[in-house]
Motif scaffolding. Structure first.
Motif, short mmCIF file in Angstrom:
data_model
loop_
_atom_site.label_atom_id
_atom_site.label_comp_id
_atom_site.label_asym_id
_atom_site.label_seq_id
_atom_site.Cartn_x
_atom_site.Cartn_y
_atom_site.Cartn_z
N LYS A 143 0.74 -1.35 0.10
CA LYS A 143 0.12 0.00 0.09
C LYS A 143 0.87 1.27 -0.06
O LYS A 143 1.56 1.34 0.76
CB LYS A 143 -0.74 0.01 1.21
N GLU A 185 1.67 -5.56 4.08
CA GLU A 185 0.57 -5.91 4.81
C GLU A 185 0.28 -7.23 4.54
O GLU A 185 0.18 -7.65 3.58
CB GLU A 185 -0.73 -5.05 4.74
N GLU A 186 -0.06 -7.93 5.70
CA GLU A 186 -0.60 -9.54 5.56
C GLU A 186 -1.68 -9.54 4.70
O GLU A 186 -2.66 -8.58 4.72
CB GLU A 186 -1.02 -9.89 6.90
N MET A 188 -5.46 -10.65 3.63
CA MET A 188 -6.33 -11.45 4.47
C MET A 188 -7.59 -11.56 3.57
O MET A 188 -7.68 -11.51 2.34
CB MET A 188 -7.02 -10.53 5.60
N GLU A 192 -16.25 -8.14 2.28
CA GLU A 192 -15.93 -6.75 2.64
C GLU A 192 -17.07 -6.25 3.02
O GLU A 192 -18.20 -6.23 2.36
CB GLU A 192 -15.10 -6.03 1.49
N LYS A 214 -15.56 -3.17 -6.07
CA LYS A 214 -14.41 -2.28 -6.43
C LYS A 214 -13.83 -2.67 -7.72
O LYS A 214 -13.38 -1.77 -8.57
CB LYS A 214 -13.52 -2.29 -5.72
N GLU A 283 -9.05 -0.47 5.97
CA GLU A 283 -8.71 0.87 5.61
C GLU A 283 -9.90 1.67 6.56
O GLU A 283 -10.74 1.58 6.67
CB GLU A 283 -8.57 1.43 4.44
P1 AMP Z 1 -8.08 -0.34 0.51
O1 AMP Z 1 -7.81 0.86 -0.25
O2 AMP Z 1 -6.96 -0.32 1.51
O3 AMP Z 1 -9.33 -0.37 0.80
O4 AMP Z 1 -7.72 -1.51 -0.59
C1 AMP Z 1 -8.41 -1.89 -1.60
C2 AMP Z 1 -8.64 -3.10 -1.55
O5 AMP Z 1 -7.51 -3.81 -1.51
C3 AMP Z 1 -9.78 -3.52 -0.63
O6 AMP Z 1 -11.07 -3.03 -0.75
C4 AMP Z 1 -9.53 -5.07 -0.60
O7 AMP Z 1 -10.27 -5.53 -1.50
C5 AMP Z 1 -8.06 -5.22 -0.95
N1 AMP Z 1 -7.14 -5.07 0.47
C6 AMP Z 1 -6.57 -4.23 0.89
N2 AMP Z 1 -5.90 -4.63 2.20
C7 AMP Z 1 -5.87 -6.17 2.00
C8 AMP Z 1 -5.55 -7.08 2.85
N3 AMP Z 1 -4.82 -6.95 3.61
N4 AMP Z 1 -5.66 -8.33 2.41
C9 AMP Z 1 -6.51 -8.66 1.23
N5 AMP Z 1 -7.14 -7.70 0.60
C10 AMP Z 1 -6.82 -6.32 0.80
#
Ligand code: AMP
Ligand code: GLY
Length: 424
Positions: A143, A185-186, A188, A192, A214, A283
């Motif tokens: 990220k 990040e790990e 997961m 959602e 998304k 997030e």
């Molecule tokens: P975010 O902008 O952090 O919400 O990340 C965008 C998308 O990436 C999320 O909606 C998840 O589908 C995926 N994602 C983010 N972090 C993780 C994680 N640690 N493990 C698995 N999928 C993730």
């Protein structure tokens, strides 16, 4: 009461629609707005990052309340500029909007205050990040620290992909200075769910849950986008999940921000993953979601102006935040090619089919007027066709029915928004 809404997307169209319902409101301005918002508000041609000009406008026009939609101006400190001039504004200050503006900040906050999230490490050096990856389990998630239009997250299946990702983010600066720091990040797994909440610095009241889609294509294939459609409530956000999040996530986040001297007033958007080990925070956002606002705010029963004022005044504990006992589904009509290359400037027809209906909404995301006042496509996400109904299945059927009412060249949508409803 005069209200100014800042932003130009479907989220802001949904906010303006909710504001319009308040009997207290006599006039709405929207800067810069779009062709759909123009039906409800007077458009003001000032960009969302022009803080001083926006504050001048609010002062000169005796605006009583300004509501900020997008993340960029919030993270950039627009609320501080308005407050310094004695103008009432809904949204977090810069020192609180960092909850969205820096993923490294938000991860460190969660670790310090024991808020459940994925394990992680933060790096500001690409070589050290790559060394770490060599010992890490795959898949793994990279990220970019800062704002990157929702695109700064890479899910890497193996070491080669991960190393390429570090180079893209930290060395090639694909997301600009957002990539100066990197969170690794790990990975997961789980469903959602998005939970938005109103916060007044101390008290938090959650809104009804929603589930976003998304990816650009059906079956969650294709690239990540800002969101191709969603539904509310999520049937997977059960009472048990809610109880866990109340005990471990929501209030703890608000208290953590206060303890850090970063009192949060505004909307906290919790992006959650329901993992086999329980709910985890993916997030935080410091604003309404887009298109979450479209499905959540259409279901809001309480007066949104009362809630905005309570958040500013610290009186949310005594202010109701209630939702209709119904459901909403939003299907995004996009320009084919989004989120990469797409054409714009095509005429949109059929919009009048939504007039006079209170259970169908056509929220404009990327539209503008031509010289002769036709409505033209003006973005990747063009419209958010939304319907409410007593049940999710009915709302889904109505939303898809209404997607046929409007036409424009290169119209593209996912055909499986809300498919998960059938698995509930
Ligand atoms: P975010 O902008 O952090 O919400 O990340 C965008 C998308 O990436 C999320 O909606 C998840 O589908 C995926 N994602 C983010 N972090 C993780 C994680 N640690 N493990 C698995 N999928 C993730
Ligand atoms: N729909 C996701 C977001 O607004 O960030």
């Amino acid at each position: 009461m005069k209200v100014l809404v800042i932003g130009s997307g479907g989220r802001e169209h949904a906010i303006v629609t909710a504001v319009k319902k308040s009997p207290k409101v006599t006039k709405i301005y929207c800067a810069p707005g779009n062709a759909g918002i123009a039906k409800l508000a007077e458009l003001v041609n000032i960009g969302v990052m022009e803080f001083e000009k926006l504050a001048d406008f609010a002062a000169d026009n005796a605006v009583d309340l300004t509501v900020v939609g997008p993340d960029d101006p919030l993270v950039g400190g627009i609320v501080d500029v308005f407050e310094a001039r004695g103008l009432r504004v809904f949204g977090p200050r810069k020192n609180a909007a960092i909850l969205e503006g820096s993923k490294a900040f938000s991860k460190d906050l969660m670790k310090k205050y024991n808020i459940p999230t994925a394990a992680y490490e933060t790096f500001d050096d690409a070589d050290k990040a790559i060394e770490y990856l060599k010992t890490a389990d795959m898949p793994i998630v990279l990220k970019a620290d800062g704002l990157a239009l929702g695109k700064g997250v890479l899910i890497c299946q193996n070491l080669d992909e991960a190393i390429a990702g570090v180079k893209e983010i930290m060395l090639d600066k694909k997301f600009g200075s957002a990539g100066n720091k990197l969170v690794i990040e790990e990975f997961m797994t789980g469903r959602e769910v998005s939970v938005l909440s109103f916060v007044d610095g101390k008290t938090i009241k959650t809104m009804s849950s929603a589930q976003d889609h998304k990816r650009a294509k059906d079956n969650d294939e294709g690239l990540n986008t800002g969101g191709m459609g969603n539904f509310s409530p999520s049937p997977f956000y059960t009472e048990d999940v809610d109880k866990f999040c109340r005990e471990n996530i929501y209030q703890r986040t608000v208290d953590a921000m206060a303890s850090e001297g970063r009192e949060f007033k505004g909307v906290i958007f919790f992006g959650l993953m329901l993992t086999p080990k329980g709910p985890r925070v993916l997030e935080f956002n410091a604003r309404f979601g887009d298109p979450e606002a479209q499905v959540v705010l259409t279901r809001l029963k309480s007066d949104i102006i009362d809630i905005f004022e309570a958040c500013i005044d610290g009186t949310l504990a005594n202010t109701p935040v209630e939702f209709e006992d119904n459901a909403a589904v939003c299907v995004i009509l996009a320009s084919d090619g989004y989120p990469l290359e797409y054409k714009k400037g095509f005429e949109i027809t059929g919009l009048e089919a939504f007039d006079g209906k209170d259970d169908y909404f056509c929220f404009h995301a990327g539209t503008k007027f031509s010289e002769d006042k036709k409505v033209l496509t003006n973005g990747g996400r063009v419209l958010g066709v939304t319907a409410t109904a007593p049940t999710l299945k009915e709302a889904r059927a109505k939303a898809y029915e209404a997607t046929e009412w409007v036409s424009f060249a290169n119209k593209y949508m996912r055909t499986d928004i809300g498919k998960a409803i059938d698995e509930a």
